[in-house]
Write an enzyme that holds these catalytic residues in place. Structure first.
Site, PDB file in Angstrom:
ATOM      1  N   ILE A 101       0.891  -1.066  -0.044  1.00 36.61           N
ATOM      2  CA  ILE A 101      -0.011   0.027  -0.114  1.00 36.61           C
ATOM      3  C   ILE A 101       0.909   1.363  -0.198  1.00 36.61           C
ATOM      4  O   ILE A 101       0.507   2.276  -0.641  1.00 36.61           O
ATOM      5  CB  ILE A 101      -0.979   0.075   1.369  1.00 36.61           C
ATOM      6  CG1 ILE A 101      -2.022  -1.163   0.969  1.00 36.61           C
ATOM      7  CG2 ILE A 101      -1.386   1.392   1.477  1.00 36.61           C
ATOM      8  CD1 ILE A 101      -3.144  -1.387   2.189  1.00 36.61           C
ATOM      9  N   ASP A 151      13.483   1.119  10.101  1.00 36.58           N
ATOM     10  CA  ASP A 151      12.622   0.297  10.566  1.00 36.58           C
ATOM     11  C   ASP A 151      11.584   1.409  11.731  1.00 36.58           C
ATOM     12  O   ASP A 151      12.297   2.163  12.259  1.00 36.58           O
ATOM     13  CB  ASP A 151      13.041  -0.712  11.491  1.00 36.58           C
ATOM     14  CG  ASP A 151      11.940  -1.819  11.768  1.00 36.58           C
ATOM     15  OD1 ASP A 151      11.114  -1.344  12.300  1.00 36.58           O
ATOM     16  OD2 ASP A 151      12.156  -2.892  11.363  1.00 36.58           O
ATOM     17  N   VAL A 152      10.308   1.284  11.497  1.00 45.43           N
ATOM     18  CA  VAL A 152       9.456   2.094  12.280  1.00 45.43           C
ATOM     19  C   VAL A 152       9.544   1.853  13.721  1.00 45.43           C
ATOM     20  O   VAL A 152       9.298   2.702  14.806  1.00 45.43           O
ATOM     21  CB  VAL A 152       7.930   2.186  11.926  1.00 45.43           C
ATOM     22  CG1 VAL A 152       7.962   2.786  10.567  1.00 45.43           C
ATOM     23  CG2 VAL A 152       7.376   1.028  11.624  1.00 45.43           C
ATOM     24  N   TYR A 157      -2.976  -9.158  15.210  1.00 42.57           N
ATOM     25  CA  TYR A 157      -3.073  -8.191  14.137  1.00 42.57           C
ATOM     26  C   TYR A 157      -4.304  -7.303  14.648  1.00 42.57           C
ATOM     27  O   TYR A 157      -4.472  -6.034  14.171  1.00 42.57           O
ATOM     28  CB  TYR A 157      -3.041  -8.898  12.761  1.00 42.57           C
ATOM     29  CG  TYR A 157      -3.132  -7.960  11.694  1.00 42.57           C
ATOM     30  CD1 TYR A 157      -2.026  -6.925  11.315  1.00 42.57           C
ATOM     31  CD2 TYR A 157      -4.303  -7.801  10.930  1.00 42.57           C
ATOM     32  CE1 TYR A 157      -2.335  -6.158  10.319  1.00 42.57           C
ATOM     33  CE2 TYR A 157      -4.608  -7.039   9.750  1.00 42.57           C
ATOM     34  CZ  TYR A 157      -3.696  -6.246   9.711  1.00 42.57           C
ATOM     35  OH  TYR A 157      -3.648  -5.284   8.533  1.00 42.57           O
ATOM     36  N   LYS A 164      -4.836  -3.190  15.154  1.00 46.27           N
ATOM     37  CA  LYS A 164      -5.500  -2.505  14.324  1.00 46.27           C
ATOM     38  C   LYS A 164      -6.518  -1.588  14.822  1.00 46.27           C
ATOM     39  O   LYS A 164      -7.004  -0.377  14.606  1.00 46.27           O
ATOM     40  CB  LYS A 164      -5.739  -3.102  12.966  1.00 46.27           C
ATOM     41  CG  LYS A 164      -4.889  -3.411  11.905  1.00 46.27           C
ATOM     42  CD  LYS A 164      -3.830  -2.178  11.502  1.00 46.27           C
ATOM     43  CE  LYS A 164      -2.954  -2.567  10.443  1.00 46.27           C
ATOM     44  NZ  LYS A 164      -2.105  -1.223  10.087  1.00 46.27           N
TER      45      LYS A 164
END
Length: 262
Positions: A17, A59-60, A153, A157
């Protein structure tokens, strides 16, 4: 907005994305800051885009590196108009498996804390800016209701959605709009190995076009594609007993190393 090019900073830009958003914004004349883990992929993307852009291999979860990239972009471009936190990873996880605890921690660190770390260094300069300013959190349909085998996950989110909502209230007085976009099934490396049906599967390019339009309008929350938005609304309304009966036997995400980070 003035006639100058939009300044857009995107994490997770080395694939999926994030890369699709980069291509769409570059085609519209934006100047980009592209942050991702894979330097080679970032360089290849930047070379293929019209215009001149800034590449940051990081890397975040390395918050100091993300902050350094943000400050460099602000210094070079005089600020940012749009910041998109697109980095994300996913894999199946089971709470009863001790070896999965580090996976829970890693998924939360990338998907949730990575989003916070992306926004934080830009907020002060955006407060002092003008025009349309956007902080964009990429959430997920998975954040609407929990799904078996995807606890980490889904939790990450759902937390992104709630965090962005809180931030939206905080930024309102400064004219900064916080936009949360929840993708349904998008054709990216993250979904490539899913072993279950993916209704309304959408290409990353089509998703990006719709996301860019949503960001421009400053909508607070949108599920893309719209059909999944209808499904999300219905899922929210289902009583727990009905939800449990419908989804307790559904296929679940395979347990493996996290995938999808860019």
């Amino acid at each position: 907005m003035t006639d100058r090019a939009q300044r857009v900073f995107i994490t997770g830009a080395s694939g999926g994305i994030g890369a699709a958003l980069a291509r769409d914004y570059a085609a519209r004349g934006a100047t980009l800051g592209l942050l991702g883990r894979r330097r080679e992929a970032l360089d290849s993307l930047a070379a293929a885009l019209p215009g001149t852009h800034h590449v940051y291999a990081a890397d975040v979860t390395d918050h100091a590196a993300v902050a350094a990239a943000a400050h460099d972009f602000i210094e070079r471009e005089g600020g940012a108009d749009i910041v998109i936190a697109s980095s994300g990873i996913s894999c199946g996880t089971l709470t009863e498996r001790p070896e999965d605890l580090p996976l829970f921690e890693e998924i939360l660190a990338v998907n949730l804390t990575g989003t916070i770390a992306t926004f934080a260094p830009f907020i002060e300069s955006m407060k002092n800016g003008s025009g349309a300013r956007r902080l964009v959190a990429i959430g997920s349909m998975a954040g609407i209701r929990g799904m078996k085998g995807a606890g980490a996950y889904c939790a990450s989110k759902a937390a992104v959605h709630s965090y962005a909502e809180a931030l939206r209230l905080e930024m309102k007085r400064y004219g900064i709009r916080v936009v949360t976009i929840a993708p349904g099934y998008i054709a990216t490396p993250m979904t490539r190995n899913n072993r279950f049906p993916m209704p309304f599967l959408m290409s990353a390019e089509r998703f990006a076009a719709r996301a860019v339009s949503t960001i421009a309008r400053g909508r607070s929350f949108r599920v893309i594609p719209w059909q999944m938005g209808v499904a999300a609304a219905l899922l929210r309304l289902l009583p727990n007993a009905v939800f449990d009966a419908l989804f307790s036997r559904a296929p679940q995400k395979a347990r493996k190393l996290p995938s999808g980070a860019a």
